[in-house]
Design an enzyme around this catalytic site. Structure first.
Site, short mmCIF file in Angstrom:
data_model
loop_
_atom_site.label_atom_id
_atom_site.label_comp_id
_atom_site.label_asym_id
_atom_site.label_seq_id
_atom_site.Cartn_x
_atom_site.Cartn_y
_atom_site.Cartn_z
N ASN A 10 0.93 -1.10 0.09
CA ASN A 10 -0.09 0.21 0.12
C ASN A 10 0.88 1.24 0.18
O ASN A 10 1.45 1.56 1.24
CB ASN A 10 -0.98 0.05 1.38
N LYS A 12 -0.22 4.33 -0.40
CA LYS A 12 -0.67 5.54 0.24
C LYS A 12 -0.48 6.46 -0.93
O LYS A 12 -0.37 6.47 -2.14
CB LYS A 12 -0.35 5.76 1.47
N HIS A 95 -9.73 1.10 4.45
CA HIS A 95 -8.27 1.54 5.37
C HIS A 95 -8.80 2.47 6.33
O HIS A 95 -9.42 3.35 6.16
CB HIS A 95 -7.42 1.93 4.22
N GLU A 97 -6.91 4.89 7.42
CA GLU A 97 -6.79 6.45 7.01
C GLU A 97 -8.12 6.81 6.42
O GLU A 97 -8.26 8.33 6.46
CB GLU A 97 -5.57 6.44 6.25
N GLU A 167 -6.06 -5.06 10.60
CA GLU A 167 -4.91 -3.68 10.65
C GLU A 167 -5.20 -3.15 11.94
O GLU A 167 -6.01 -1.89 11.96
CB GLU A 167 -5.06 -2.71 9.22
N SER A 211 3.10 -2.06 10.44
CA SER A 211 4.39 -2.04 10.68
C SER A 211 5.06 -3.35 10.47
O SER A 211 6.15 -3.75 11.05
CB SER A 211 4.79 -1.53 12.29
C1 PEP Z 1 -1.13 0.39 5.96
O1 PEP Z 1 -0.75 1.39 5.38
O2 PEP Z 1 -2.10 -0.63 5.77
C2 PEP Z 1 0.07 -0.33 6.65
C3 PEP Z 1 0.15 -1.37 7.38
O3 PEP Z 1 1.29 0.69 6.92
P1 PEP Z 1 2.53 0.28 7.74
O4 PEP Z 1 3.15 -0.86 7.13
O5 PEP Z 1 3.35 1.48 7.45
O6 PEP Z 1 2.33 -0.02 9.22
#
Ligand code: PEP
Length: 248
Positions: A10, A12, A95, A97, A167, A211
């Site tokens: 992803n 973003k 998501h 966000e 997530e 992460s």
């Molecule tokens: C995400 O954007 O779905 C995500 C898991 O980001 P990160 O791996 O940076 O935590």
């Protein structure tokens, strides 16, 4: 049938078209032998470039959002048929966000998931609890509520066409990764919720996101109910993303 590992990048709101092209060129030779599902989720502006560069390879392409209507007066939005016309194969929906910063609701997701399926786009549905909900012991409640609402209009026999990404919001972009126990417990719970509503839960790919890095991927991806990863930060560097694909 064992579930094929599914690793998604992803990006973003990152990468220009030129940067996306550079990434794909660096990624492809590194994952040429993989048998896993490898999915890249660029911003809308780079979808076409990534679709064209990956032609003839195992890499699939997903958008990061879409509207549930096919067309209409929805300024700034993009529909499922528009993505399909570009040969995009999947779409990230819900998501955190988008839920947090753009007002994405479970009501909208209940329309988006079936709209994606109807257009033959594979939905990657994100669910996850806040830190406050986890601290209050409400993780299961939040996950169940989101799954029930977002999949309410999906027939039981179609649920396995949806990829679910667990997530936890507190782990996204924070460097704070869920412990293997937390990830396994939540993904197993998600599978139980899907099974209880009559879906072929053993066929559903359930990803962990939050992460994930080359250094922690192998341990998370070895968990029995974790079938893959949705990767943000570490998916911006082709070498790191390829290492995560290899760890699966
Ligand atoms: C995400 O954007 O779905 C995500 C898991 O980001 P990160 O791996 O940076 O935590």
């Amino acid at each position: 049938m064992p579930r094929t590992p599914y690793i998604a990048a992803n990006w973003k709101m990152n990468k220009t078209v030129a940067e996306a092209a550079e990434f794909i060129d660096a990624l492809l030779p590194r994952i040429a032998a993989t048998q896993h599902d490898v999915v890249v989720c660029p911003p809308f502006t780079a979808l076409h470039e990534v679709v064209e560069r990956r032609r003839g390879t195992a890499v699939r392409v997903a958008a990061q959002n879409m509207h549930f209507e096919e067309s209409g007066a929805f300024t700034g939005e993009v529909s499922a048929p528009m993505l399909v016309e570009l040969d995009v194969e999947a779409v990230v929906l819900g998501h955190s966000e988008r839920r947090q910063f753009f007002g994405e609701t479970d009501e909208a997701l209940a329309k988006k998931v079936p709209a994606a399926l109807a257009a033959d786009l594979e939905p990657i549905l994100c669910v996850g609890e806040s830190e406050a909900a986890r601290d209050a012991g409400q993780t299961d409640e939040v996950l169940e509520r989101q799954l029930r609402a977002d999949l309410a209009e999906v027939a039981d026999e179609d649920v396995a066409k949806v990829v679910v990404a667990y997530e936890p919001i507190w782990a996204i972009g924070t460097g704070k990764v869920a412990t293997p126990e937390q990830a396994q417990e939540a993904c197993a719970f998600i599978r139980d919720v899907l099974r209880a509503r009559g879906a072929a839960a053993d066929d559903v790919r359930i990803l962990y996101g939050g992460s994930v890095k080359p250094g922690n991927a192998a341990e998370l991806l070895a968990l029995p109910d974790v079938d893959g990863a949705l990767v943000g930060g570490a998916a911006l560097v082709a070498e790191d993303f390829a290492a995560i694909v290899e760890a699966a």
